[in-house]
Scaffold this motif. Structure first.
Motif, PDB file in Angstrom:
ATOM      1  N   PHE A 159       0.811  -1.210   0.000  1.00 48.10           N
ATOM      2  CA  PHE A 159       0.000   0.000   0.000  1.00 48.10           C
ATOM      3  C   PHE A 159       0.846   1.262   0.000  1.00 48.10           C
ATOM      4  O   PHE A 159       0.316   2.372  -0.058  1.00 48.10           O
ATOM      5  CB  PHE A 159      -0.948  -0.011   1.210  1.00 48.10           C
ATOM      6  N   LEU A 160       2.150   1.124   0.077  1.00 51.53           N
ATOM      7  CA  LEU A 160       3.031   2.269  -0.110  1.00 51.53           C
ATOM      8  C   LEU A 160       3.124   2.673  -1.578  1.00 51.53           C
ATOM      9  O   LEU A 160       3.586   3.769  -1.893  1.00 51.53           O
ATOM     10  CB  LEU A 160       4.440   1.947   0.407  1.00 51.53           C
ATOM     11  N   PRO A 200       0.903   3.710  -3.895  1.00 45.47           N
ATOM     12  CA  PRO A 200       0.322   5.005  -4.285  1.00 45.47           C
ATOM     13  C   PRO A 200       1.141   6.205  -3.818  1.00 45.47           C
ATOM     14  O   PRO A 200       1.246   7.207  -4.544  1.00 45.47           O
ATOM     15  CB  PRO A 200      -1.067   4.983  -3.604  1.00 45.47           C
ATOM     16  N   SER A 201       1.728   6.112  -2.629  1.00 46.79           N
ATOM     17  CA  SER A 201       2.521   7.235  -2.149  1.00 46.79           C
ATOM     18  C   SER A 201       3.784   7.400  -2.987  1.00 46.79           C
ATOM     19  O   SER A 201       4.219   8.527  -3.253  1.00 46.79           O
ATOM     20  CB  SER A 201       2.890   7.039  -0.669  1.00 46.79           C
ATOM     21  N   PHE A 202       4.378   6.296  -3.435  1.00 44.09           N
ATOM     22  CA  PHE A 202       5.536   6.383  -4.322  1.00 44.09           C
ATOM     23  C   PHE A 202       5.155   7.006  -5.660  1.00 44.09           C
ATOM     24  O   PHE A 202       5.899   7.822  -6.217  1.00 44.09           O
ATOM     25  CB  PHE A 202       6.151   4.997  -4.549  1.00 44.09           C
ATOM     26  N   VAL A 203       4.004   6.617  -6.189  1.00 36.32           N
ATOM     27  CA  VAL A 203       3.530   7.190  -7.447  1.00 36.32           C
ATOM     28  C   VAL A 203       3.335   8.688  -7.312  1.00 36.32           C
ATOM     29  O   VAL A 203       3.772   9.480  -8.163  1.00 36.32           O
ATOM     30  CB  VAL A 203       2.225   6.514  -7.905  1.00 36.32           C
ATOM     31  N   LEU A 204       2.683   9.102  -6.227  1.00 34.30           N
ATOM     32  CA  LEU A 204       2.421  10.522  -6.017  1.00 34.30           C
ATOM     33  C   LEU A 204       3.723  11.308  -5.827  1.00 34.30           C
ATOM     34  O   LEU A 204       3.897  12.391  -6.398  1.00 34.30           O
ATOM     35  CB  LEU A 204       1.516  10.721  -4.802  1.00 34.30           C
ATOM     36  N   LEU A 205       4.640  10.762  -5.032  1.00 30.35           N
ATOM     37  CA  LEU A 205       5.888  11.472  -4.755  1.00 30.35           C
ATOM     38  C   LEU A 205       6.759  11.584  -6.008  1.00 30.35           C
ATOM     39  O   LEU A 205       7.328  12.645  -6.289  1.00 30.35           O
ATOM     40  CB  LEU A 205       6.656  10.770  -3.634  1.00 30.35           C
ATOM     41  N   ILE A 206       6.870  10.474  -6.758  1.00 30.30           N
ATOM     42  CA  ILE A 206       7.663  10.508  -7.984  1.00 30.30           C
ATOM     43  C   ILE A 206       7.035  11.467  -8.988  1.00 30.30           C
ATOM     44  O   ILE A 206       7.731  12.251  -9.651  1.00 30.30           O
ATOM     45  CB  ILE A 206       7.791   9.099  -8.586  1.00 30.30           C
ATOM     46  N   SER A 207       5.696  11.422  -9.090  1.00 32.09           N
ATOM     47  CA  SER A 207       4.996  12.312 -10.015  1.00 32.09           C
ATOM     48  C   SER A 207       5.187  13.771  -9.628  1.00 32.09           C
ATOM     49  O   SER A 207       5.360  14.642 -10.479  1.00 32.09           O
ATOM     50  CB  SER A 207       3.505  11.972 -10.049  1.00 32.09           C
ATOM     51  N   ALA A 208       5.158  14.045  -8.324  1.00 36.15           N
ATOM     52  CA  ALA A 208       5.252  15.422  -7.853  1.00 36.15           C
ATOM     53  C   ALA A 208       6.661  15.986  -7.974  1.00 36.15           C
ATOM     54  O   ALA A 208       6.859  17.106  -8.453  1.00 36.15           O
ATOM     55  CB  ALA A 208       4.776  15.505  -6.401  1.00 36.15           C
ATOM     56  N   PHE A 209       7.671  15.202  -7.579  1.00 37.21           N
ATOM     57  CA  PHE A 209       9.031  15.734  -7.494  1.00 37.21           C
ATOM     58  C   PHE A 209       9.849  15.556  -8.779  1.00 37.21           C
ATOM     59  O   PHE A 209      10.753  16.334  -9.046  1.00 37.21           O
ATOM     60  CB  PHE A 209       9.771  15.088  -6.323  1.00 37.21           C
TER      61      PHE A 209
END
Length: 303
Positions: free
Chosen positions: A114-115, A117-126
């Motif tokens: 479940f980590l 989605p957070s990796f997707v969001l962080l990679i997408s954002a940064f």
């Protein structure tokens, strides 16, 4: 009037994509249950993933051939991207996940995954400079809180190899996050059927080759139950959810599709109770409510 009709169509498209992502996530997450059932027959991760991909390969190969005749050949650059996607996504991620499942409980495995989605969001954002909305962060936070409640008690039953198993599944989560982001960029240009079928053929070839390099051919002889469960693993936990996920990525984007995947592991609570005899506690039910709350927040996001 035309604007309202356009908004309604966009809204319907978003909700359709979200529904496809949810069903695909439920099917995909059942692989942990099936894997645990197969492991009861003393089958290791290398053999398990070989059977999984061998039974699914004919379907992906048939679709790949059809797409090849329909859309023509890929450019050299796209061929290399496809190879990379197949190796990083469904080969490396799946292998690390199934390997980690040998050392930790299905509950802990689901928690770590479940980590993603957070990796997707962080990679997408940064790295991709994608703007992450407040609603997406809220949906992620609410759902993660639910996951912590659902699986917190499983952390105490990880065994002596919990650190190794957790590290392997964490690697699987990171690999799959990278796959989702890269596939999200290619699917708009190549199409979901073409992308998935090509990438899965690469992954299948890698998994089957790995088996014959690391294991004797005699290990292909297994009890009938192993073959039956492997067919379930291939069709219902691989082929169907893979295409559903790609369609959802095309409709609603990689980040939202990844967050919608949070419903999948929670659904395995009930499958785990039925097939593995795992109890469903009040903490787990409370966590389910929170995860469903996160899904509701996603459904209110504007397309």
């Amino acid at each position: 009037m035309q604007s309202n009709s356009s908004d309604l169509h966009a809204r319907q498209q978003y909700l359709t994509g979200l529904a496809i992502a949810l069903v695909g996530a439920i099917l995909f997450s059942t692989k942990a249950i099936v894997a645990k059932l197969i492991y009861r027959y003393n089958v290791d991760a290398v053999t398990l993933i070989c059977f999984r991909m061998a039974f699914s390969l004919p379907i992906f190969a048939a679709i790949a051939i059809w797409q090849m005749h329909k859309a023509g050949s890929l450019t050299t650059a796209d061929r290399w991207r496809m190879v990379a996607l197949g190796l990083v996504g469904y080969y490396l991620s799946s292998f690390l996940d199934f390997l980690g499942l040998q050392y930790i409980t299905a509950g802990l495995e689901r928690l770590i995954l479940f980590l993603t989605p957070s990796f997707v969001l962080l990679i997408s954002a940064f790295f991709l400079k994608r703007k992450v909305s407040l609603l997406e962060w809220m949906a992620l936070a609410v759902s993660y809180l639910g996951i912590v409640l659902v699986f917190f008690h499983d952390l105490k039953f990880g065994g002596n190899n919990v650190l190794l198993g957790s590290a392997l599944v964490l690697g699987a989560a990171i690999s799959y996050a990278l796959y989702l982001i890269q596939s999200g960029q290619l699917v708009q240009r190549l199409g979901s059927l073409r992308l998935v079928s090509y990438a899965m053929c690469v992954s299948s070839a890698a998994c089957i080759s790995q088996f014959f390099i690391l294991r004797p051919a005699s290990m292909l002889v297994q009890p009938l139950a192993v073959y039956s469960l492997s067919v379930v693993n291939a069709i219902f936990c691989t082929v169907l959810p893979v295409f559903m996920t790609m369609i959802a990525v095309k409709k609603i984007g990689a980040a939202t599709a990844s967050q919608a995947g949070m419903i999948g592991p929670v659904s395995t609570l009930f499958l785990g109770a039925y097939f593995l005899g795992e109890p469903i506690t009040s903490w787990q039910m409370a966590g389910t409510v929170l995860v469903m709350g996160g899904m509701y927040l996603l459904s209110t996001k504007k397309a």
